[in-house]
Design a protein around this motif. Structure first.
Motif, PDB file in Angstrom:
ATOM      1  N   SER A   1       0.858  -1.192   0.000  1.00 55.04           N
ATOM      2  CA  SER A   1       0.000   0.000   0.000  1.00 55.04           C
ATOM      3  C   SER A   1       0.890   1.236   0.000  1.00 55.04           C
ATOM      4  CB  SER A   1      -0.876   0.039   1.252  1.00 55.04           C
ATOM      5  OG  SER A   1      -1.606  -1.157   1.383  1.00 55.04           O
ATOM      6  N   PHE A   2       0.284   2.365  -0.363  1.00 50.92           N
ATOM      7  CA  PHE A   2       0.997   3.641  -0.351  1.00 50.92           C
ATOM      8  C   PHE A   2       0.244   4.643   0.523  1.00 50.92           C
ATOM      9  CE2 PHE A   2       2.093   2.160  -4.780  1.00 50.92           C
ATOM     10  CZ  PHE A   2       3.427   1.909  -4.520  1.00 50.92           C
ATOM     11  N   SER A   3       0.998   5.602   1.072  1.00 53.70           N
ATOM     12  CA  SER A   3       0.383   6.672   1.850  1.00 53.70           C
ATOM     13  C   SER A   3       1.274   7.907   1.797  1.00 53.70           C
ATOM     14  CB  SER A   3       0.184   6.219   3.306  1.00 53.70           C
ATOM     15  OG  SER A   3      -0.575   7.170   4.003  1.00 53.70           O
ATOM     16  N   GLY A   4       0.710   9.034   2.196  1.00 55.67           N
ATOM     17  CA  GLY A   4       1.490  10.274   2.209  1.00 55.67           C
ATOM     18  C   GLY A   4       0.620  11.444   1.805  1.00 55.67           C
TER      19      GLY A   4
ATOM     20  N   ARG B   1       2.394  15.177  10.353  1.00 60.81           N
ATOM     21  CA  ARG B   1       1.291  14.611   9.565  1.00 60.81           C
ATOM     22  C   ARG B   1       1.657  13.278   8.908  1.00 60.81           C
ATOM     23  NH1 ARG B   1      -1.095  18.462   5.455  1.00 60.81           N
ATOM     24  NH2 ARG B   1      -2.766  16.917   5.540  1.00 60.81           N
ATOM     25  N   PHE B   2       2.882  13.176   8.382  1.00 60.14           N
ATOM     26  CA  PHE B   2       3.228  11.993   7.576  1.00 60.14           C
ATOM     27  C   PHE B   2       4.577  11.376   7.943  1.00 60.14           C
ATOM     28  CE2 PHE B   2       0.457  14.625   4.878  1.00 60.14           C
ATOM     29  CZ  PHE B   2      -0.586  13.730   4.701  1.00 60.14           C
ATOM     30  N   GLY B   3       5.124  11.751   9.106  1.00 59.51           N
ATOM     31  CA  GLY B   3       6.433  11.221   9.482  1.00 59.51           C
ATOM     32  C   GLY B   3       6.349  10.282  10.667  1.00 59.51           C
ATOM     33  N   LEU B   4       7.447   9.542  10.883  1.00 58.21           N
ATOM     34  CA  LEU B   4       7.547   8.708  12.085  1.00 58.21           C
ATOM     35  C   LEU B   4       8.266   9.500  13.163  1.00 58.21           C
ATOM     36  CD1 LEU B   4       8.469   5.139  10.726  1.00 58.21           C
ATOM     37  CD2 LEU B   4       6.221   6.025  11.409  1.00 58.21           C
ATOM     38  N   ASN B   5       7.801   9.314  14.418  1.00 56.01           N
ATOM     39  CA  ASN B   5       8.341  10.035  15.569  1.00 56.01           C
ATOM     40  C   ASN B   5       8.050   9.198  16.814  1.00 56.01           C
ATOM     41  OD1 ASN B   5       5.563  10.397  16.025  1.00 56.01           O
ATOM     42  ND2 ASN B   5       5.580  12.209  14.708  1.00 56.01           N
ATOM     43  N   SER B   6       8.392   9.709  17.993  1.00 53.56           N
ATOM     44  CA  SER B   6       8.237   8.886  19.203  1.00 53.56           C
ATOM     45  C   SER B   6       6.776   8.488  19.430  1.00 53.56           C
ATOM     46  CB  SER B   6       8.794   9.622  20.425  1.00 53.56           C
ATOM     47  OG  SER B   6       8.204  10.888  20.510  1.00 53.56           O
TER      48      SER B   6
ATOM     49  N   VAL C   1      12.053  15.138   9.253  1.00 55.68           N
ATOM     50  CA  VAL C   1      10.986  15.240   8.245  1.00 55.68           C
ATOM     51  C   VAL C   1      10.341  13.851   8.151  1.00 55.68           C
ATOM     52  CG1 VAL C   1      10.381  15.831   5.859  1.00 55.68           C
ATOM     53  CG2 VAL C   1      12.200  17.087   7.057  1.00 55.68           C
ATOM     54  N   GLU C   2      10.946  12.927   7.446  1.00 57.69           N
ATOM     55  CA  GLU C   2      10.364  11.571   7.368  1.00 57.69           C
ATOM     56  C   GLU C   2      10.477  10.845   8.703  1.00 57.69           C
ATOM     57  OE1 GLU C   2      12.185  13.006   3.858  1.00 57.69           O
ATOM     58  OE2 GLU C   2      13.404  11.472   4.799  1.00 57.69           O
ATOM     59  N   VAL C   3      11.617  10.998   9.369  1.00 59.54           N
ATOM     60  CA  VAL C   3      11.843  10.307  10.648  1.00 59.54           C
ATOM     61  C   VAL C   3      12.590  11.242  11.593  1.00 59.54           C
ATOM     62  CG1 VAL C   3      11.903   7.947   9.713  1.00 59.54           C
ATOM     63  CG2 VAL C   3      14.011   9.266   9.787  1.00 59.54           C
ATOM     64  N   THR C   4      12.314  11.072  12.893  1.00 62.63           N
ATOM     65  CA  THR C   4      13.061  11.838  13.902  1.00 62.63           C
ATOM     66  C   THR C   4      14.242  11.007  14.405  1.00 62.63           C
ATOM     67  OG1 THR C   4      11.664  10.938  15.628  1.00 62.63           O
ATOM     68  CG2 THR C   4      10.983  13.061  14.680  1.00 62.63           C
TER      69      THR C   4
END
Ligand code: CP
Length: 299
Positions: free
Chosen positions: A176-179, A228-233, A255-258
């Motif tokens: 699947s795709f998302s963003g 909105r669209f990134g990975l974080n804690s 941005v994409e990941v912290t």
């Protein structure tokens, strides 16, 4: 000699064989038995792909010539096809090519005797990236059947997304795709577009993609992207305990990941980089010794 320009030219047994061979190269001492000369022709920047092809060639005993656009006749207007014909006339047998165009299609009608490996063609394909992503997934899950893989971010401009969809669906995973809506890929058939937070909670593999500013017409504002669209804690807590996080790199930090995501044990980004060497050894060996490898594939 054979070429690898697209995942479309591979079937399931050949992919399985390339992954098994790459795992062999992960587990065993370097080999030096592939004789020949190759060249790295990178018309776009690269750290991982260019260096891993060089290291892979070195481990196989293959001579890999370097090519820098700035010091080449590309600066005098020489075309890609003329460059390929020139290196072939110099005695090079295989070219690893990264270019901003769909170069395999552009040169398809040319009568080249040179084998070609696609190290990135515009937003179309990056087959060795998909193979190294697949190896990383296989090392963790043992296979692909039934796995839920969500690829997140700048899908529209991503050759990684396109090659991964082709490979992973062939191997039995659900992709699947998302963003952000602005990155929806209208050219991808059967595009399953899902809610990001739901995908984070349900996916076995969350593959984050770099926002590719260099391919955008206008500057894309990333000030609220991670929220909105990134990975974080926060989102790490929503993910399955046994899920993994992939990213082809380079990463836009925060941005994409912290930073917390890069430290998480589920994050396999550096394992992907390491697997790149083994996968490219398997691919170079296959290209130089196709006949022997095909016998092994069918054995
Ligand atoms: N993943 C990838 O293609 O990285 P590089 O641009 O550093 O080669």
């Amino acid at each position: 000699m054979t070429s690898l320009v697209s995942i479309k030219q591979l079937n399931e047994p050949t992919i399985e064989w390339l992954l098994r061979r790459a795992q062999y190269f992960v587990d065993n001492e370097p080999q030096t038995y592939v004789r020949g000369t190759a060249v790295n022709l990178f018309f776009e920047p690269s750290t991982r792909t260019a260096l891993s092809f060089q290291i892979a060639a070195q481990r196989l005993g293959l001579k890999m010539l370097d090519f820098t656009i700035e010091n080449s006749s590309t600066c005098k207007g020489e075309s890609l096809i003329d460059t390929l014909q020139t290196v072939n006339a110099l005695g090079v047998q295989l070219a690893v090519v990264r270019h901003g165009d769909d170069w395999p299609t552009l040169i398809a009608e040319e009568n080249l005797r040179l084998a070609l490996v696609n190290a990135g063609s515009g937003h179309y394909e990056h087959p060795t990236q998909a193979l190294l992503d697949a190896l990383t997934i296989k090392q963790h899950f043992g296979g692909f059947s039934g796995l839920k893989v969500t690829i997140v971010g700048d899908i529209r401009h991503s050759r990684v997304a396109r090659s991964n969809k082709l490979l992973l669906e062939l191997m039995g995973a659900q992709v699947s795709f998302s963003g952000p809506e602005i990155f929806y890929p209208y050219d991808i058939a059967d595009c399953r577009w899902v809610d990001f937070d739901q995908a984070v909670a349900e996916s076995d593999v969350v593959m984050m993609l770099r926002v590719q500013h260099e391919r955008h017409q206008e500057r894309f504002d990333v000030s609220d992207y991670n929220g909105r669209f990134g990975l974080n804690s926060f989102r790490l807590k929503q993910m399955k305990k046994d899920a993994i996080i992939l990213h082809p790199g380079p990463v836009n930090r925060s941005v994409e990941v912290t930073g917390e995501v890069l430290q998480d044990s589920r994050c396999k980004i550096l394992q992907q980089v390491a697997n790149g060497v083994a996968v490219r050894m398997a691919v170079l060996e296959w290209c130089f010794q196709e006949e022997r490898c095909e016998q092994l594939v069918s054995a």
